[in-house]
Design a protein around this motif. Sequence first.
Motif, mmCIF file in Angstrom:
data_model
loop_
_atom_site.group_PDB
_atom_site.id
_atom_site.type_symbol
_atom_site.label_atom_id
_atom_site.label_comp_id
_atom_site.label_asym_id
_atom_site.label_seq_id
_atom_site.Cartn_x
_atom_site.Cartn_y
_atom_site.Cartn_z
ATOM 1 N N GLY A 13 0.782 -1.236 0.000
ATOM 2 C CA GLY A 13 0.000 0.000 0.000
ATOM 3 C C GLY A 13 0.810 1.280 0.000
ATOM 4 N N SER A 14 2.140 1.159 -0.157
ATOM 5 C CA SER A 14 2.979 2.368 -0.072
ATOM 6 C C SER A 14 2.993 3.172 -1.368
ATOM 7 C CB SER A 14 4.419 1.997 0.313
ATOM 8 O OG SER A 14 4.969 1.137 -0.669
ATOM 9 N N GLU A 136 -0.303 3.812 9.439
ATOM 10 C CA GLU A 136 -1.741 4.123 9.452
ATOM 11 C C GLU A 136 -2.261 4.321 8.021
ATOM 12 O OE1 GLU A 136 0.225 4.787 13.023
ATOM 13 O OE2 GLU A 136 0.573 6.011 11.237
ATOM 14 N N LEU A 137 -1.488 5.075 7.234
ATOM 15 C CA LEU A 137 -1.879 5.333 5.848
ATOM 16 C C LEU A 137 -1.781 4.043 5.021
ATOM 17 C CD1 LEU A 137 -2.839 7.605 4.047
ATOM 18 C CD2 LEU A 137 -0.471 8.230 3.599
ATOM 19 N N GLN A 138 -0.762 3.253 5.329
ATOM 20 C CA GLN A 138 -0.571 1.961 4.666
ATOM 21 C C GLN A 138 -1.831 1.106 4.842
ATOM 22 O OE1 GLN A 138 2.963 0.197 6.343
ATOM 23 N NE2 GLN A 138 3.285 -1.100 4.597
ATOM 24 N N GLN A 139 -2.297 1.064 6.082
ATOM 25 C CA GLN A 139 -3.466 0.249 6.421
ATOM 26 C C GLN A 139 -4.712 0.759 5.685
ATOM 27 O OE1 GLN A 139 -3.599 -0.722 10.604
ATOM 28 N NE2 GLN A 139 -5.814 -0.822 10.550
ATOM 29 N N GLN A 140 -4.886 2.068 5.743
ATOM 30 C CA GLN A 140 -6.046 2.712 5.110
ATOM 31 C C GLN A 140 -6.077 2.437 3.608
ATOM 32 O OE1 GLN A 140 -5.821 6.784 6.564
ATOM 33 N NE2 GLN A 140 -7.113 7.404 4.860
ATOM 34 N N ARG A 141 -4.923 2.668 2.925
ATOM 35 C CA ARG A 141 -4.865 2.505 1.468
ATOM 36 C C ARG A 141 -5.078 1.047 1.064
ATOM 37 N NH1 ARG A 141 0.283 6.234 -0.413
ATOM 38 N NH2 ARG A 141 -0.661 8.252 -0.019
ATOM 39 N N SER A 144 -8.767 -0.052 1.453
ATOM 40 C CA SER A 144 -9.682 0.443 0.412
ATOM 41 C C SER A 144 -9.340 -0.160 -0.955
ATOM 42 C CB SER A 144 -9.690 1.968 0.360
ATOM 43 O OG SER A 144 -8.404 2.438 0.085
ATOM 44 N N ARG A 145 -8.066 -0.480 -1.192
ATOM 45 C CA ARG A 145 -7.672 -1.036 -2.503
ATOM 46 C C ARG A 145 -8.010 -2.513 -2.632
ATOM 47 N NH1 ARG A 145 -1.411 -1.697 -3.495
ATOM 48 N NH2 ARG A 145 -1.856 -3.545 -2.258
ATOM 49 N N ASP A 146 -7.718 -3.287 -1.585
ATOM 50 C CA ASP A 146 -7.847 -4.747 -1.685
ATOM 51 C C ASP A 146 -9.079 -5.307 -0.983
ATOM 52 O OD1 ASP A 146 -5.470 -4.526 -2.990
ATOM 53 O OD2 ASP A 146 -4.226 -5.246 -1.348
ATOM 54 N N SER A 147 -9.914 -4.434 -0.423
ATOM 55 C CA SER A 147 -11.094 -4.877 0.341
ATOM 56 C C SER A 147 -10.736 -5.951 1.372
ATOM 57 C CB SER A 147 -12.177 -5.422 -0.595
ATOM 58 O OG SER A 147 -12.382 -4.569 -1.678
ATOM 59 N N VAL A 148 -9.741 -5.666 2.187
ATOM 60 C CA VAL A 148 -9.337 -6.602 3.243
ATOM 61 C C VAL A 148 -9.563 -5.953 4.609
ATOM 62 C CG1 VAL A 148 -7.651 -7.954 1.920
ATOM 63 C CG2 VAL A 148 -6.933 -5.812 2.972
ATOM 64 N N THR A 149 -9.549 -6.772 5.651
ATOM 65 C CA THR A 149 -9.791 -6.246 6.996
ATOM 66 C C THR A 149 -8.520 -5.618 7.562
ATOM 67 O OG1 THR A 149 -9.116 -8.280 8.089
ATOM 68 C CG2 THR A 149 -11.424 -8.136 7.418
ATOM 69 N N ALA A 150 -8.715 -4.796 8.593
ATOM 70 C CA ALA A 150 -7.569 -4.153 9.261
ATOM 71 C C ALA A 150 -6.609 -5.203 9.788
ATOM 72 C CB ALA A 150 -8.082 -3.276 10.397
ATOM 73 N N ASN A 155 -1.395 -8.124 9.713
ATOM 74 C CA ASN A 155 -0.627 -9.372 9.597
ATOM 75 C C ASN A 155 0.415 -9.274 8.492
ATOM 76 O OD1 ASN A 155 -2.228 -10.382 11.606
ATOM 77 N ND2 ASN A 155 -3.473 -11.688 10.292
ATOM 78 N N ILE A 156 0.003 -8.691 7.359
ATOM 79 C CA ILE A 156 0.940 -8.549 6.230
ATOM 80 C C ILE A 156 2.083 -7.604 6.618
ATOM 81 C CG2 ILE A 156 1.227 -7.719 3.851
ATOM 82 C CD1 ILE A 156 -1.751 -8.577 3.416
ATOM 83 N N ILE A 157 1.718 -6.465 7.224
ATOM 84 C CA ILE A 157 2.741 -5.474 7.609
ATOM 85 C C ILE A 157 3.726 -6.091 8.606
ATOM 86 C CG2 ILE A 157 3.138 -3.270 8.808
ATOM 87 C CD1 ILE A 157 0.495 -2.258 7.553
ATOM 88 N N SER A 158 3.203 -6.879 9.554
ATOM 89 C CA SER A 158 4.095 -7.446 10.577
ATOM 90 C C SER A 158 4.987 -8.553 10.014
ATOM 91 C CB SER A 158 3.298 -7.965 11.778
ATOM 92 O OG SER A 158 2.538 -9.083 11.389
ATOM 93 N N SER A 159 4.608 -9.117 8.834
ATOM 94 C CA SER A 159 5.468 -10.155 8.225
ATOM 95 C C SER A 159 6.599 -9.525 7.409
ATOM 96 C CB SER A 159 4.639 -11.075 7.324
ATOM 97 O OG SER A 159 4.290 -10.403 6.129
ATOM 98 N N GLN A 160 6.528 -8.198 7.195
ATOM 99 C CA GLN A 160 7.574 -7.511 6.433
ATOM 100 C C GLN A 160 8.536 -6.821 7.411
ATOM 101 O OE1 GLN A 160 5.271 -4.915 3.801
ATOM 102 N NE2 GLN A 160 4.784 -6.615 2.441
#
Length: 201
Positions: A13-14, A136-141, A144-150, A155-160
């Motif tokens: 989402g960056s 926060e912006l990463q999560q928001q974008r 809205s782009r992938d229709s996934v839950t917070a 989980n994805i962010i913490s795996s990176q």
Amino acid sequence: MADYIVGLTGGIGSGKTTVANLFAELGITLVDADVIARDVVMKGSYGLAQITQHFGDDILLDDGNLDRAKLREKIFHNDAERVWLNSLLHPLIRETMLKQCKQAQSNYVIMVVPLLFENGLDSLVDRTLLVDISPELQQQRTMSRDSVTAQQVKNIISSQATRAEKLSKADDVIDNQGEISALKCKVEALHNFYLKLSSNS
């Protein structure tokens, strides 16, 4: 042939793709790890033949293409299978990326790799560029782009790699929290900088 490689990365989402496309508009060849990762397991590829041999034919869709959902399921809770798959695919992806860089006609190449630092692929490039935004912006974008839950995004962010780790490793950073017009100026400035670096290399 381009001898100078810039590794472009950033968390989910960056805006990596947006930044990469701005470089492409300036005539720079893109080598995209995600596209190559799909190519190396295409129908008829060596990669897919190895995967089918290992997991059996039920890993395929009716049309003979890879059933990605089924493959994800098989490796999700099984570390040994994930390690096997990575040790097959990572060298294939790496080899194809380097081959495409060699064939590029632009003064330098942008190699787009989501997990550039995590997979040690920064060792293949001359310089690294990070597209940075706040979590926060990463999560928001991404939501809205992938229709996934917070939670899925977290989980994805913490795996990176963490934002701090990436910032400490990157040679150059583009802050992508503003408008696209500001982004264009930043890309153009870096483009001129990379042209200088590549002509001296």
